[in-house]
Every structure is written in C-alpha cells, then in structure tokens.
Design a protein around this motif. Structure first.
Motif, PDB file in Angstrom:
ATOM      1  N   VAL A  65       1.543 -42.687  89.225  1.00  0.00           N
ATOM      2  CA  VAL A  65       1.877 -42.163  87.856  1.00  0.00           C
ATOM      3  C   VAL A  65       1.366 -43.270  86.732  1.00  0.00           C
ATOM      4  O   VAL A  65       1.842 -44.385  86.656  1.00  0.00           O
ATOM      5  CB  VAL A  65       3.332 -42.107  87.615  1.00  0.00           C
ATOM      6  CG1 VAL A  65       3.761 -41.615  86.300  1.00  0.00           C
ATOM      7  CG2 VAL A  65       3.994 -41.128  88.556  1.00  0.00           C
ATOM      8  N   GLY A  66       0.258 -42.902  85.977  1.00  0.00           N
ATOM      9  CA  GLY A  66      -0.201 -43.490  85.032  1.00  0.00           C
ATOM     10  C   GLY A  66      -1.585 -43.826  85.246  1.00  0.00           C
ATOM     11  O   GLY A  66      -1.966 -44.451  86.431  1.00  0.00           O
ATOM     12  N   LEU A  77      -1.216 -38.846  78.769  1.00  0.00           N
ATOM     13  CA  LEU A  77      -2.047 -38.791  77.537  1.00  0.00           C
ATOM     14  C   LEU A  77      -3.331 -38.138  77.998  1.00  0.00           C
ATOM     15  O   LEU A  77      -3.574 -37.475  79.063  1.00  0.00           O
ATOM     16  CB  LEU A  77      -2.767 -40.327  77.469  1.00  0.00           C
ATOM     17  CG  LEU A  77      -1.583 -41.179  76.897  1.00  0.00           C
ATOM     18  CD1 LEU A  77      -2.608 -42.654  76.742  1.00  0.00           C
ATOM     19  CD2 LEU A  77      -1.168 -40.528  75.518  1.00  0.00           C
ATOM     20  N   GLY A 137      -4.730 -46.235  79.485  1.00  0.00           N
ATOM     21  CA  GLY A 137      -3.493 -46.592  79.301  1.00  0.00           C
ATOM     22  C   GLY A 137      -3.548 -47.345  77.690  1.00  0.00           C
ATOM     23  O   GLY A 137      -4.324 -46.894  76.836  1.00  0.00           O
ATOM     24  N   LEU A 159      -4.536 -48.549  72.533  1.00  0.00           N
ATOM     25  CA  LEU A 159      -4.306 -49.609  71.620  1.00  0.00           C
ATOM     26  C   LEU A 159      -5.432 -50.495  70.996  1.00  0.00           C
ATOM     27  O   LEU A 159      -5.257 -51.232  70.085  1.00  0.00           O
ATOM     28  CB  LEU A 159      -2.986 -50.522  72.349  1.00  0.00           C
ATOM     29  CG  LEU A 159      -1.715 -49.671  72.439  1.00  0.00           C
ATOM     30  CD1 LEU A 159      -0.641 -50.587  72.864  1.00  0.00           C
ATOM     31  CD2 LEU A 159      -1.155 -48.694  71.296  1.00  0.00           C
ATOM     32  N   LYS A 183     -11.253 -54.583  71.724  1.00  0.00           N
ATOM     33  CA  LYS A 183     -10.805 -55.747  71.741  1.00  0.00           C
ATOM     34  C   LYS A 183     -11.449 -56.562  73.258  1.00  0.00           C
ATOM     35  O   LYS A 183     -11.627 -55.745  74.055  1.00  0.00           O
ATOM     36  CB  LYS A 183      -9.348 -55.985  71.835  1.00  0.00           C
ATOM     37  CG  LYS A 183      -8.753 -57.412  71.917  1.00  0.00           C
ATOM     38  CD  LYS A 183      -7.334 -57.678  72.081  1.00  0.00           C
ATOM     39  CE  LYS A 183      -6.975 -57.671  73.415  1.00  0.00           C
ATOM     40  NZ  LYS A 183      -7.277 -58.853  74.025  1.00  0.00           N
ATOM     41  N   PRO A 184     -11.921 -57.809  72.881  1.00  0.00           N
ATOM     42  CA  PRO A 184     -12.438 -58.398  74.001  1.00  0.00           C
ATOM     43  C   PRO A 184     -11.430 -58.983  75.130  1.00  0.00           C
ATOM     44  O   PRO A 184     -10.238 -59.108  74.637  1.00  0.00           O
ATOM     45  CB  PRO A 184     -13.149 -59.521  73.674  1.00  0.00           C
ATOM     46  CG  PRO A 184     -13.149 -59.641  72.181  1.00  0.00           C
ATOM     47  CD  PRO A 184     -12.175 -58.701  71.743  1.00  0.00           C
ATOM     48  N   GLN A 213      -0.210 -34.807  81.523  1.00  0.00           N
ATOM     49  CA  GLN A 213       0.861 -34.314  82.469  1.00  0.00           C
ATOM     50  C   GLN A 213       1.903 -35.128  82.589  1.00  0.00           C
ATOM     51  O   GLN A 213       1.816 -36.229  83.561  1.00  0.00           O
ATOM     52  CB  GLN A 213       0.271 -33.843  83.883  1.00  0.00           C
ATOM     53  CG  GLN A 213      -0.538 -32.913  83.847  1.00  0.00           C
ATOM     54  CD  GLN A 213       0.042 -31.229  83.815  1.00  0.00           C
ATOM     55  OE1 GLN A 213       1.250 -31.252  84.017  1.00  0.00           O
ATOM     56  NE2 GLN A 213      -0.546 -30.343  83.799  1.00  0.00           N
ATOM     57  N   VAL A 235       5.091 -37.068  83.749  1.00  0.00           N
ATOM     58  CA  VAL A 235       6.046 -36.646  84.995  1.00  0.00           C
ATOM     59  C   VAL A 235       7.385 -36.600  84.324  1.00  0.00           C
ATOM     60  O   VAL A 235       7.748 -37.458  83.638  1.00  0.00           O
ATOM     61  CB  VAL A 235       5.884 -38.038  85.742  1.00  0.00           C
ATOM     62  CG1 VAL A 235       6.931 -38.212  86.759  1.00  0.00           C
ATOM     63  CG2 VAL A 235       4.520 -37.654  86.739  1.00  0.00           C
ATOM     64  N   ALA A 241       2.823 -46.570  87.761  1.00  0.00           N
ATOM     65  CA  ALA A 241       2.158 -47.658  86.959  1.00  0.00           C
ATOM     66  C   ALA A 241       1.947 -47.140  85.663  1.00  0.00           C
ATOM     67  O   ALA A 241       0.982 -46.781  85.135  1.00  0.00           O
ATOM     68  CB  ALA A 241       0.717 -47.422  87.578  1.00  0.00           C
ATOM     69  N   ASN A 265       4.655 -49.207  79.664  1.00  0.00           N
ATOM     70  CA  ASN A 265       5.780 -49.201  78.893  1.00  0.00           C
ATOM     71  C   ASN A 265       6.596 -47.760  78.692  1.00  0.00           C
ATOM     72  O   ASN A 265       7.398 -47.608  78.005  1.00  0.00           O
ATOM     73  CB  ASN A 265       5.617 -49.540  77.537  1.00  0.00           C
ATOM     74  CG  ASN A 265       5.128 -51.187  77.456  1.00  0.00           C
ATOM     75  OD1 ASN A 265       5.674 -52.138  78.265  1.00  0.00           O
ATOM     76  ND2 ASN A 265       4.056 -51.489  76.822  1.00  0.00           N
ATOM     77  N   ALA A 283       5.780 -43.102  78.630  1.00  0.00           N
ATOM     78  CA  ALA A 283       4.647 -42.441  78.132  1.00  0.00           C
ATOM     79  C   ALA A 283       4.608 -42.606  76.856  1.00  0.00           C
ATOM     80  O   ALA A 283       5.405 -42.994  75.965  1.00  0.00           O
ATOM     81  CB  ALA A 283       5.191 -40.726  78.478  1.00  0.00           C
ATOM     82  N   ILE A 327      11.698 -40.963  83.458  1.00  0.00           N
ATOM     83  CA  ILE A 327      11.683 -41.963  84.758  1.00  0.00           C
ATOM     84  C   ILE A 327      12.950 -42.475  84.528  1.00  0.00           C
ATOM     85  O   ILE A 327      13.657 -42.937  85.592  1.00  0.00           O
ATOM     86  CB  ILE A 327      10.662 -42.754  84.597  1.00  0.00           C
ATOM     87  CG1 ILE A 327       9.315 -41.986  84.743  1.00  0.00           C
ATOM     88  CG2 ILE A 327      10.584 -43.835  85.441  1.00  0.00           C
ATOM     89  CD1 ILE A 327       7.812 -42.541  84.839  1.00  0.00           C
ATOM     90  N   LYS A 351       2.900 -59.794  81.968  1.00  0.00           N
ATOM     91  CA  LYS A 351       2.417 -58.423  81.424  1.00  0.00           C
ATOM     92  C   LYS A 351       0.914 -58.645  81.360  1.00  0.00           C
ATOM     93  O   LYS A 351       0.487 -58.722  80.179  1.00  0.00           O
ATOM     94  CB  LYS A 351       3.082 -57.706  80.060  1.00  0.00           C
ATOM     95  CG  LYS A 351       4.296 -57.260  80.515  1.00  0.00           C
ATOM     96  CD  LYS A 351       4.729 -56.201  79.191  1.00  0.00           C
ATOM     97  CE  LYS A 351       6.127 -55.717  79.522  1.00  0.00           C
ATOM     98  NZ  LYS A 351       6.590 -54.763  78.129  1.00  0.00           N
TER      99      LYS A 351
END
Ligand SMILES: Cc1cc2nc3c(=O)[nH]c(=O)nc-3n(C[C@H](O)[C@H](O)[C@H](O)COP(=O)(O)OP(=O)(O)OC[C@H]3O[C@@H](n4cnc5c(N)ncnc54)[C@H](O)[C@@H]3O)c2cc1C
Length: 349
Positions: A19-20, A45, A50, A55, A59-60, A94, A96, A125, A128, A130, A264, A304
């Motif tokens: 998932v993800g 999405l 992700g 987001l 960005k490097p 989709q 979950v 996975a 944060n 959906a 979830i 994270k």
C-alpha cells in the motif's frame, strides 16, 4: 500501470499487497521480486512517487546511498527502473479502505473504488496516509461539495459559461485558472497575497491574462459563501479593505493536499501519533501479517528518511515470505549469486 476502475472485480491473488507507491513502496516491489514474492501496489494518487513527486519533485536529495545527488523525480524514475524487471502491477487512484482476515489466515483488502486483493501479507508503505485535498473551513461549503464547491476539476466542460472563482496560489490553482478562463463566462483567481508558489511561467501567463481582461485576480481570503436555493450565489472575501462580495456559481478551492491516515486507522493496529507501531526485528505491526515501513512506521528513534524505509521494507518482506510460503525455508543468497535473478536484473537499463 492501471488507473481507476469502478467495476467490482474478483479478488486479485498475490503474495503481498504493497500500500503506497512512494519511494519505500517502489523499493519494496523490487525487494519482493528479489525474494521471490509476487506483489501488487496500490496508491490513492494518480501517479507514483509519494511525497517525492507530490511535494518536492525538483528538490535535490543528497542522502541516498551511492547516489551523491539526484532530484526527487530522478530518484522515483530510478526506483521504477529498478523494479521494472518484476513487472509489478501498480493500481493508481485506488485508496485502500478495508481489511479482513479470513479463516485460512490470508487477507482480503478492498479499495474505495472496488478492487479487491487476496494476499498472504500486507506491507503498509503509506507515508503519512493518503493525500486528500485541503478543504474550506466553512460549514456552508459542505452541502455544496461537488455541485458548486470543488476541490479538483474533473471536467472543464462543466464550467462552460459559468462564473467561476478559483482559490489558491500553487501550480494547480494557476494551471486551472488559465484553463478555465477559456471556457468559463468569467473567472477570478483569489489568493491571500500577491505572491505565488507556482511556476514563474504560469504566474507570468496569469498576469498577462489579467492585463488582457481575460480574467481577474483579487487578493483576499474566503470568509463566507452566499447560498440561495441550494446553489452558490456569491463569495465573501476578506481583504485589506474589509469584506467584499464576489459573484460566483462555482468555487474551485485548490489549497493543496494534506495527508490523512484515513481508513487504515480503523484496521485495529496499534497506532501512536498517527503512525503504526512495529517490531523492529521485522517491521510487523500488532496484527501479524500486516507490516509497516517508511514514514508510516513508528518505533523508538524512527527517522523519516527514505533510506530508513528501504531497510524496513527489506526486513518486513523477509518475514512476509514466511506467511506466503510457510512450508519453505528461505535461504539468504546475495542477489548476484542467484543465476535466474541475475539474468532477470540484467535486463535493467
Ligand atoms: C520537503 C521534503 C523534503 C524531504 N527531503 C528528503 C531528503 O532529502 N532525503 C530523505 O531521505 N527524505 C526526505 N524527505 C522525507 C521523505 O520524502 C519521506 O521519508 C519519504 O517520502 C517516505 O516515503 P514513503 O514511501 O514511506 O511515503 P510517501 O512518500 O509518503 O508515500 C506514501 C504513498 O502512500 C499512498 N497512500 C497513503 N495511504 C494510502 C491508502 N490508504 N491507499 C492507497 N495509497 C495510500 C500515498 O498516496 C503516497 O503516494 C523529505 C520530505 C519532505 C516533505
């Protein structure tokens, strides 16, 4: 990759449901292939990647082992290339929803748009949670949702010849206001300041369209909606000079996306601070057979970072193997010593 299918279909049987499709989910798909597990990925999405893509695509990133520098978008492209030899189906749009453990120990997982999976193990996975649109904090907006108040633009034609207000200052707001000005009777962009977080080229196009009289731009915050006969009539704007009214039949609020753990959170897992508690020897949650890796996993000193998620997914899948093939003992073999695997991975590139 498949896109949203609204038809209920028979459950898809595979070893692991991931998932993800963020960086951790994509790496997990590769790792599952290396271990000899079949898997499928779902994501709410409409694209993979992700947070990296949603987001900060340009960005490097400097802290991926053996890649001194790449953009987030490049990292996702590399992860897609890495898992390509295993032809992992990716089901987009989709989200979950529900999970149910059957008498035989396997799981049935369903998505909100009618897909079902029959799996031996689940790897969450999901970062944060959906991504969902940030909504207006106005009670009167709720009954108008999808009819007069919108958080996306499904079909431009629905706005033909209408008075439309677009709120927001990012890429989506600018892209849509520019598109809508060609079909709407009148379109106004509302943003709380005269500065934007959108591409410079879009901002430039918008300013030229305002100069040409093709649309308006107003600085202000949406303070209320005037509703008559269950339809939107006007928007109250609060600006530097107080409140003003703006005629509108449709309001498209594009304030970006926020992450929401959503359904979830109802799966009966031990959760702290919106993240799933895991055993760090195998990243299994409080429900055996359901694993969590990446930003969604919670344990002491969790970082994270993408590389932490890669490690977590790798250990989780080793334990997941024992659910998919309880009768087999998986021997540890370096991928380069597995002739069949080496041949398969030789196809990368
Ligand atoms: C601005 C910024 C810069 C960063 N820079 C770095 C950096 O330089 N290096 C680094 O290592 N880390 C960085 N990070 C952190 C990094 O992006 C995260 O650690 C990483 O994205 C986590 O990956 P993930 O796959 O666990 O989750 P995500 O990337 O969040 O992906 C999760 C996916 O799961 C999907 N999903 C969630 N719930 C559901 C559901 N119910 N059904 C279906 N799909 C679902 C989501 O749509 C999403 O696509 C940065 C983060 C930000 C915000």
């Amino acid at each position: 990759m498949t896109s949203a299918a609204d038809q209920p279909t028979p459950p898809i049987r595979t070893d692991v449901l991931i998932v993800g499709a963020g960086p951790v989910g994509l790496f997990a798909a590769f790792e599952a292939g290396v271990l000899g597990l079949t898997c499928e990925i779902v994501d709410g999405l409409d694209k993979v990647g992700g947070q990296c893509i949603e987001l900060y695509p340009d960005k490097p990133i400097y802290d991926i082992p053996a890649i001194p520098s790449c953009t987030a978008r490049e990292l996702v492209e590399r992860l897609m290339a890495q898992c390509k030899p295993f032809n992992v189906p990716i089901h987009l749009e989709q989200r979950v929803e529900s999970v149910e453990q059957r008498a035989d120990g396997r799981w049935t997982v369903r998505t909100e748009r009618g897909l079902a999976f029959d799996v031996a193990a689940i790897l969450l996975a999901a970062g944060n949670g959906a991504f969902v649109p940030q909504k207006l904090a106005l009670a009167e907006a709720v009954p108008l949702e999808s009819r007069h108040v919108h958080y996306s633009v499904p079909r431009l034609a629905d706005f033909a010849d209408k008075h439309v207000v677009v709120a927001g200052g990012g890429d989506s707001a600018l892209d849509w206001v520019l598109a809508l000005r060609k079909v709407a009777r009148h379109v106004t962009l509302v943003h709380r300041r005269n500065g934007f977080s959108a591409a410079d080229s879009s901002v430039e196009l918008m300013r030229r369209a305002v100069e040409a009289g093709e649309m308006d731009f107003v600085i202000g915050a949406i303070a209320g909606l005037t509703v008559e006969d269950d339809a939107l009539k006007a928007i109250t704007l609060r600006g530097l000079d107080g409140e003003t009214q703006l005629e509108a039949e449709h309001l498209v609020a594009l304030y970006g996306l926020v992450a929401d753990l959503g359904p979830i959170a109802q799966w009966g897992l031990s959760i702290h601070g919106g993240r799933i508690d895991v055993d760090t020897s195998n990243y299994e949650s409080s429900r055996p057979g359901i694993f969590a890796a990446g930003d969604i996993a919670n344990y002491p000193n969790k970082q994270k970072l993408i590389l932490s998620g890669f490690h977590e997914a790798s250990l989780a899948l080793r334990k997941a193997y024992s659910y998919a093939y309880p009768e087999k003992k998986r021997m540890h073999v370096h991928s380069s010593y597995d002739a069949k695997l080496a041949e398969k991975l030789g196809a990368v590139g």
